[in-house]
Design a protein around this motif. Structure first.
Motif, PDB file in Angstrom:
ATOM      1  N   GLN A   1       0.833  -1.203   0.000  1.00 55.62           N
ATOM      2  CA  GLN A   1       0.000   0.000   0.000  1.00 55.62           C
ATOM      3  C   GLN A   1       0.870   1.256   0.000  1.00 55.62           C
ATOM      4  OE1 GLN A   1      -3.148  -0.389  -0.522  1.00 55.62           O
ATOM      5  NE2 GLN A   1      -3.656   1.765  -0.508  1.00 55.62           N
ATOM      6  N   ARG A   2       1.995   1.210   0.737  1.00 52.50           N
ATOM      7  CA  ARG A   2       2.925   2.350   0.749  1.00 52.50           C
ATOM      8  C   ARG A   2       3.497   2.583  -0.646  1.00 52.50           C
ATOM      9  NH1 ARG A   2       3.395   7.057   2.652  1.00 52.50           N
ATOM     10  NH2 ARG A   2       3.688   7.419   0.472  1.00 52.50           N
ATOM     11  N   GLU A   3       3.876   1.498  -1.325  1.00 46.78           N
ATOM     12  CA  GLU A   3       4.431   1.618  -2.679  1.00 46.78           C
ATOM     13  C   GLU A   3       3.387   2.161  -3.655  1.00 46.78           C
ATOM     14  OE1 GLU A   3       5.847  -2.327  -3.427  1.00 46.78           O
ATOM     15  OE2 GLU A   3       7.444  -2.148  -1.923  1.00 46.78           O
ATOM     16  N   GLN A   4       2.162   1.661  -3.541  1.00 40.79           N
ATOM     17  CA  GLN A   4       1.091   2.144  -4.423  1.00 40.79           C
ATOM     18  C   GLN A   4       0.804   3.620  -4.150  1.00 40.79           C
ATOM     19  OE1 GLN A   4      -2.797   0.505  -3.691  1.00 40.79           O
ATOM     20  NE2 GLN A   4      -3.542   1.065  -5.713  1.00 40.79           N
ATOM     21  N   THR A   5       0.804   4.005  -2.882  1.00 45.23           N
ATOM     22  CA  THR A   5       0.556   5.401  -2.530  1.00 45.23           C
ATOM     23  C   THR A   5       1.673   6.287  -3.062  1.00 45.23           C
ATOM     24  OG1 THR A   5      -0.695   4.767  -0.562  1.00 45.23           O
ATOM     25  CG2 THR A   5       0.186   7.001  -0.605  1.00 45.23           C
ATOM     26  N   SER A   6       2.912   5.838  -2.963  1.00 45.61           N
ATOM     27  CA  SER A   6       4.039   6.621  -3.483  1.00 45.61           C
ATOM     28  C   SER A   6       3.914   6.824  -4.991  1.00 45.61           C
ATOM     29  CB  SER A   6       5.365   5.928  -3.161  1.00 45.61           C
ATOM     30  OG  SER A   6       5.572   5.906  -1.771  1.00 45.61           O
ATOM     31  N   GLN A   7       3.517   5.790  -5.708  1.00 41.35           N
ATOM     32  CA  GLN A   7       3.317   5.914  -7.157  1.00 41.35           C
ATOM     33  C   GLN A   7       2.205   6.918  -7.470  1.00 41.35           C
ATOM     34  OE1 GLN A   7       2.535   1.956  -8.531  1.00 41.35           O
ATOM     35  NE2 GLN A   7       4.657   1.289  -8.285  1.00 41.35           N
ATOM     36  N   THR A   8       1.120   6.850  -6.707  1.00 45.60           N
ATOM     37  CA  THR A   8      -0.004   7.770  -6.919  1.00 45.60           C
ATOM     38  C   THR A   8       0.414   9.198  -6.589  1.00 45.60           C
ATOM     39  OG1 THR A   8      -1.539   5.982  -6.389  1.00 45.60           O
ATOM     40  CG2 THR A   8      -2.431   8.216  -6.363  1.00 45.60           C
ATOM     41  N   GLU A   9       1.208   9.366  -5.528  1.00 48.09           N
ATOM     42  CA  GLU A   9       1.702  10.704  -5.171  1.00 48.09           C
ATOM     43  C   GLU A   9       2.538  11.296  -6.302  1.00 48.09           C
ATOM     44  OE1 GLU A   9       2.057  10.595  -0.304  1.00 48.09           O
ATOM     45  OE2 GLU A   9       3.701   9.771  -1.493  1.00 48.09           O
ATOM     46  N   ARG A  10       3.414  10.477  -6.886  1.00 48.19           N
ATOM     47  CA  ARG A  10       4.240  10.966  -8.000  1.00 48.19           C
ATOM     48  C   ARG A  10       3.369  11.329  -9.207  1.00 48.19           C
ATOM     49  NH1 ARG A  10       7.664   7.070  -5.921  1.00 48.19           N
ATOM     50  NH2 ARG A  10       6.969   5.436  -7.356  1.00 48.19           N
ATOM     51  N   ARG A  11       2.367  10.490  -9.484  1.00 50.39           N
ATOM     52  CA  ARG A  11       1.502  10.728 -10.642  1.00 50.39           C
ATOM     53  C   ARG A  11       0.661  11.988 -10.461  1.00 50.39           C
ATOM     54  NH1 ARG A  11      -3.548   8.865 -11.300  1.00 50.39           N
ATOM     55  NH2 ARG A  11      -3.294   7.264  -9.732  1.00 50.39           N
ATOM     56  N   LEU A  12       0.136  12.206  -9.242  1.00 49.77           N
ATOM     57  CA  LEU A  12      -0.741  13.352  -8.982  1.00 49.77           C
ATOM     58  C   LEU A  12       0.012  14.592  -8.511  1.00 49.77           C
ATOM     59  CD1 LEU A  12      -3.676  11.553  -7.115  1.00 49.77           C
ATOM     60  CD2 LEU A  12      -3.567  12.214  -9.532  1.00 49.77           C
ATOM     61  N   CYS A  13       1.310  14.425  -8.204  1.00 48.20           N
ATOM     62  CA  CYS A  13       2.132  15.524  -7.673  1.00 48.20           C
ATOM     63  C   CYS A  13       1.510  16.125  -6.416  1.00 48.20           C
ATOM     64  CB  CYS A  13       2.351  16.600  -8.732  1.00 48.20           C
ATOM     65  SG  CYS A  13       3.237  16.020 -10.174  1.00 48.20           S
ATOM     66  N   GLN A  14       1.100  15.272  -5.517  1.00 51.01           N
ATOM     67  CA  GLN A  14       0.554  15.733  -4.229  1.00 51.01           C
ATOM     68  C   GLN A  14       0.800  14.678  -3.163  1.00 51.01           C
ATOM     69  OE1 GLN A  14      -3.628  16.173  -5.201  1.00 51.01           O
ATOM     70  NE2 GLN A  14      -4.139  14.276  -4.171  1.00 51.01           N
ATOM     71  N   VAL A  15       0.856  15.117  -1.914  1.00 48.26           N
ATOM     72  CA  VAL A  15       1.040  14.213  -0.786  1.00 48.26           C
ATOM     73  C   VAL A  15      -0.304  13.585  -0.445  1.00 48.26           C
ATOM     74  CG1 VAL A  15       1.678  14.067   1.658  1.00 48.26           C
ATOM     75  CG2 VAL A  15       2.976  15.531   0.107  1.00 48.26           C
ATOM     76  N   ILE A  16      -0.313  12.276  -0.253  1.00 47.94           N
ATOM     77  CA  ILE A  16      -1.534  11.559   0.122  1.00 47.94           C
ATOM     78  C   ILE A  16      -1.350  11.061   1.551  1.00 47.94           C
ATOM     79  CG2 ILE A  16      -3.023   9.580  -0.386  1.00 47.94           C
ATOM     80  CD1 ILE A  16      -1.991   9.829  -3.309  1.00 47.94           C
ATOM     81  N   PRO A  17      -2.093  11.611   2.501  1.00 53.11           N
ATOM     82  CA  PRO A  17      -1.901  11.217   3.890  1.00 53.11           C
ATOM     83  C   PRO A  17      -2.559   9.892   4.264  1.00 53.11           C
ATOM     84  CG  PRO A  17      -3.590  12.901   3.753  1.00 53.11           C
ATOM     85  CD  PRO A  17      -3.042  12.715   2.368  1.00 53.11           C
ATOM     86  N   TYR A  18      -3.504   9.415   3.456  1.00 50.91           N
ATOM     87  CA  TYR A  18      -4.284   8.239   3.824  1.00 50.91           C
ATOM     88  C   TYR A  18      -3.603   6.944   3.385  1.00 50.91           C
ATOM     89  CZ  TYR A  18      -7.753  11.842   4.358  1.00 50.91           C
ATOM     90  OH  TYR A  18      -8.405  12.980   4.728  1.00 50.91           O
ATOM     91  N   VAL A  19      -3.659   5.937   4.248  1.00 51.13           N
ATOM     92  CA  VAL A  19      -3.124   4.624   3.902  1.00 51.13           C
ATOM     93  C   VAL A  19      -4.008   3.983   2.838  1.00 51.13           C
ATOM     94  CG1 VAL A  19      -2.599   2.311   4.779  1.00 51.13           C
ATOM     95  CG2 VAL A  19      -2.048   4.330   6.163  1.00 51.13           C
TER      96      VAL A  19
END
Length: 124
Positions: free
Chosen positions: A45-63
């Motif tokens: 989930q951390r890896e998926q969130t990191s990929q999404t953060e890079r794609r959206l250019c924003q920090v995602i606080p939710y697990v």
């Protein structure tokens, strides 16, 4: 669903639930380091969130999130999963093979989950 990355400590292998976010007024700490499957799930989930953060250019606080947005409800997905488990499709024909699953809610499985956790050695 409201778990944030600030509550997950990979180094210590724990998840902290803050006071007033559980039924009790006290916070709770869960060790996930001893549960390899849970640790692997959180890592994925951390890896998926990191990929999404890079794609959206924003920090995602939710697990747990959907494209960076917090998950508000699980019921549509729950109903869909129950239908897939209850119905067998053959072409256009659908046959209900487990009618007891249709209309169930997560709450219906609380005793089963508790019993299975106790049998697995998880302390109450």
């Amino acid at each position: 669903m409201a778990l944030t990355w600030a509550q997950v400590d990979f180094a210590a292998g724990i998840v902290r639930l803050e006071p007033n976010t559980t039924k009790s007024d006290q916070g709770r700490v869960f060790l996930f380091g001893a549960l390899p499957e849970l640790a692997a799930l959180l890592q994925r989930q951390r890896e998926q969130t990191s990929q999404t953060e890079r794609r959206l250019c924003q920090v995602i606080p939710y697990v747990f999130h959907r494209n960076g947005k917090p998950i508000r409800t699980i019921y549509k997905s729950w109903r869909s999963a129950c239908k897939r488990a209850a119905v067998v499709k053959q072409g256009r024909l659908e046959t209900v093979v487990r009618p007891r699953l249709l209309g169930r809610t997560p709450y219906d499985f609380r005793r089963t989950a508790a019993r299975n956790l106790i049998r697995a050695g998880v302390p109450q």
